[in-house]
Design an enzyme around this catalytic site. Structure first.
Site, PDB file in Angstrom:
ATOM      1  N   LYS A 147       4.604  33.533  40.605  1.00  0.00           N
ATOM      2  CA  LYS A 147       3.324  32.713  40.203  1.00  0.00           C
ATOM      3  C   LYS A 147       2.564  32.302  41.208  1.00  0.00           C
ATOM      4  O   LYS A 147       1.387  32.006  41.103  1.00  0.00           O
ATOM      5  CB  LYS A 147       3.815  31.624  39.095  1.00  0.00           C
ATOM      6  N   HIS A 185       2.853  38.300  37.913  1.00  0.00           N
ATOM      7  CA  HIS A 185       3.920  37.387  38.812  1.00  0.00           C
ATOM      8  C   HIS A 185       5.423  37.969  38.731  1.00  0.00           C
ATOM      9  O   HIS A 185       5.984  37.796  39.687  1.00  0.00           O
ATOM     10  CB  HIS A 185       3.822  35.968  38.176  1.00  0.00           C
TER      11      HIS A 185
END
Length: 407
Positions: A250, A275
């Site tokens: 992330k 991510h």
């Protein structure tokens, strides 16, 4: 038939060097210390500032009454480092203490035994051996407390100087491993704090819970499927660390998406889904089993059992990360550790408050996990997860969210 020879204290100490995760190490130290002395029960406390926080507790007598696969549920609490309690006194003086009967303490002793826990558990503590866990520089790491040593006939006896010497030798051997494990945990948590600067949901409490849930689920599932004990212990150690980094990718997602309070658009959702492979890229070299586990978990913890999860970027034929490979995985194509972390991560997301939602009621969250069995999640893992729910609840108590997050 001759009994199987038991490892020596030195061999037990050397075995600790193979464990990298702090929680797994503490659990093993306590188990070894109990085996060496024949102790029925025991606890390990870790130092946190001027207090001792219970980290692990074991009790063979109480555990015999539990269903198969269920672990002892113990109260999470902290003690001040002071002379008022037995563990606090040992932490303060940094000297070991043997007590023949905690209910017959001398009035002159500065410490007292708190009998409340015995009453709640329906157990009677008699003899104790309490030892400080120290670095070679005599810095306090925590306290090990053993309870109710038993003789060969199963009768409670007093701990001896021989017991003390053997456990002291084990603790000395464990001190290096403890320092290394704490350093490893801190490195991982620093990485999490870096991610938290980007994503306020990625807290140390969240990743510790997800990793601990995952370990609890893996262990119960593996034992029910008759996995060899040494394999279970080895995999737990790797899983505990690698699961903490499930959302490390992330850091590559823009703030405008990570911190958006409302629903994401389809375009934003596509960016968010990157991510998984961004996290996989961090461990692409896979120089160790930890790297391999972290790689698999980062990539696959959003795959779904029915094949409708995040598009896979792991080539199932070669095991390589290939961005042009966009086929989602399904069923047992998804690595076991990824399937496990998917359940752990979803449960934590449901039961925790976020800026965009309130925490779900426990019963509703469990119903949702069960509803998703066979579509999002591996049905056999869901069945195991629901069976160990008391253990899962205890983990939530051990790693509460920071007050600022719930405010």
């Amino acid at each position: 038939m001759n009994p199987e020879p038991q490892p020596s204290t030195e061999e037990r100490g050397l075995s600790l060097l193979h464990l990298k995760d702090l929680d797994m190490l503490l659990e093993t130290i306590l188990r070894h210390a109990r085996t060496i002395t024949g102790a029925d029960a025991g606890s390990i406390y870790l130092r946190e500032g001027n207090a001792l926080k219970i980290a692990y507790s074991q009790n063979e007598t109480l555990e015999k009454n539990l269903p198969p696969g269920r672990k002892l549920i113990y109260e999470i609490f902290a003690l001040p480092i002071s002379a008022k309690s037995i563990a606090g006194y040992v932490a303060l003086t940094r000297e070991p203490l043997i007590i023949e009967d905690v209910y017959q303490l001398s009035p002159e002793a500065p410490y007292r035994f708190e009998a409340t826990m015995d009453k709640v558990a329906g157990y009677r503590t008699v003899s104790t051996l309490t030892i400080p866990l120290l670095t070679p520089q005599r810095d306090l790491l925590g306290v090990l407390q053993l309870i109710n040593a038993k003789d060969t006939a199963g009768r409670i006896r007093t701990f001896t100087r021989v017991d003390l010497e053997a456990v002291s030798e084990l603790c000395l051997a464990a001190s290096y491993s403890l320092q290394q494990a704490r350093m490893m945990r801190q490195i991982i948590l620093r990485m999490i704090r870096m991610a938290q600067m980007r994503d306020p949901h990625e807290t140390g409490a969240h990743v510790n819970r997800v990793a601990a849930y995952a370990v609890e689920l893996y262990e119960a599932w593996a034992i029910s499927h008759s996995f060899p004990l040494q394999e279970v212990i080895h995999t737990r150690d790797i899983l505990r660390m690698s699961a903490m980094l499930h959302d490390a990718g992330k850091v590559a997602v823009p703030d405008s998406i990570l911190k958006k309070p409302g629903p994401l658009t389809s375009e934003e959702r596509s960016v968010m889904e990157t991510h998984t492979w961004r996290g996989g890229e961090l461990f692409i070299d896979r120089a160790s089993e930890f790297d391999q586990a972290a790689f698999e978990i980062a990539l696959t913890h959003h795959e779904r059992w029915d094949g409708t999860g995040y598009p896979g970027v792991l080539d199932p034929a070669t095991g390589e990360l290939r961005l042009e490979t966009r086929r989602a995985l399904a069923g047992e194509e998804i690595p076991l550790l990824g399937r496990i972390v998917a359940i752990a991560d979803t449960y934590d997301a449901l039961t925790c408050r976020r800026c965009y939602k309130e925490a779900w009621e426990e019963e509703k969250a469990l119903e949702e996990i069960q509803r998703l069995a066979g579509t999002a999640f591996d049905p056999s893992l869901v069945e195991t997860f629901l069976s160990i729910h008391p253990n899962i609840q205890q983990i939530r108590k051990r790693y509460p969210d920071p007050v600022r997050e719930a405010s």
